[in-house]
Design a protein around this motif. Structure first.
Motif, mmCIF file in Angstrom:
data_model
loop_
_atom_site.group_PDB
_atom_site.id
_atom_site.type_symbol
_atom_site.label_atom_id
_atom_site.label_comp_id
_atom_site.label_asym_id
_atom_site.label_seq_id
_atom_site.Cartn_x
_atom_site.Cartn_y
_atom_site.Cartn_z
ATOM 1 N N SER A 49 0.830 -1.214 0.000
ATOM 2 C CA SER A 49 0.000 0.000 0.000
ATOM 3 C C SER A 49 0.861 1.260 0.000
ATOM 4 O O SER A 49 2.073 1.208 -0.083
ATOM 5 C CB SER A 49 -0.975 -0.003 1.168
ATOM 6 O OG SER A 49 -1.881 -1.062 1.038
ATOM 7 N N GLY A 101 -0.876 3.484 -4.632
ATOM 8 C CA GLY A 101 -1.970 3.528 -5.602
ATOM 9 C C GLY A 101 -2.966 4.657 -5.393
ATOM 10 O O GLY A 101 -3.391 5.289 -6.344
ATOM 11 N N ARG A 102 -3.356 4.905 -4.175
ATOM 12 C CA ARG A 102 -4.355 5.943 -3.892
ATOM 13 C C ARG A 102 -3.726 7.262 -3.459
ATOM 14 O O ARG A 102 -4.406 8.241 -3.230
ATOM 15 C CB ARG A 102 -5.311 5.463 -2.808
ATOM 16 C CG ARG A 102 -6.110 4.260 -3.220
ATOM 17 C CD ARG A 102 -7.281 4.030 -2.268
ATOM 18 N NE ARG A 102 -7.848 2.716 -2.409
ATOM 19 C CZ ARG A 102 -8.585 2.302 -3.435
ATOM 20 N NH1 ARG A 102 -8.808 3.102 -4.446
ATOM 21 N NH2 ARG A 102 -9.074 1.084 -3.456
#
Length: 69
Positions: free
Chosen positions: A49, A52-53
């Protein structure tokens, strides 16, 4: 192979990772692979994580580095 895609990464230690010392323990890491067939990103898959965001290194996961002999 079949429905499995395998990625292997080798980075020359002396030219790209210095001054990181593999004997110092863990390093935070994340990796992302985009799904983009030429018309923009349709999605992605990531490990760790934090990419991506939005760029957030607090979501990276620890890895232990190893040098090849």
């Amino acid at each position: 192979s079949g429905t499995t895609t395998t990625y292997e990464i080798a980075i020359p230690w002396d030219t790209h990772l210095a001054p990181i010392d593999p004997d110092q323990g863990l390093l935070s890491f994340s990796m992302l692979v985009n799904d983009n067939d030429g018309n923009g990103r349709e999605g992605w898959i990531e490990w760790g994580s934090g990419l991506g965001r939005g760029k957030n290194p607090e979501l990276f996961l620890p890895i232990a580095l190893e040098t090849a002999m």
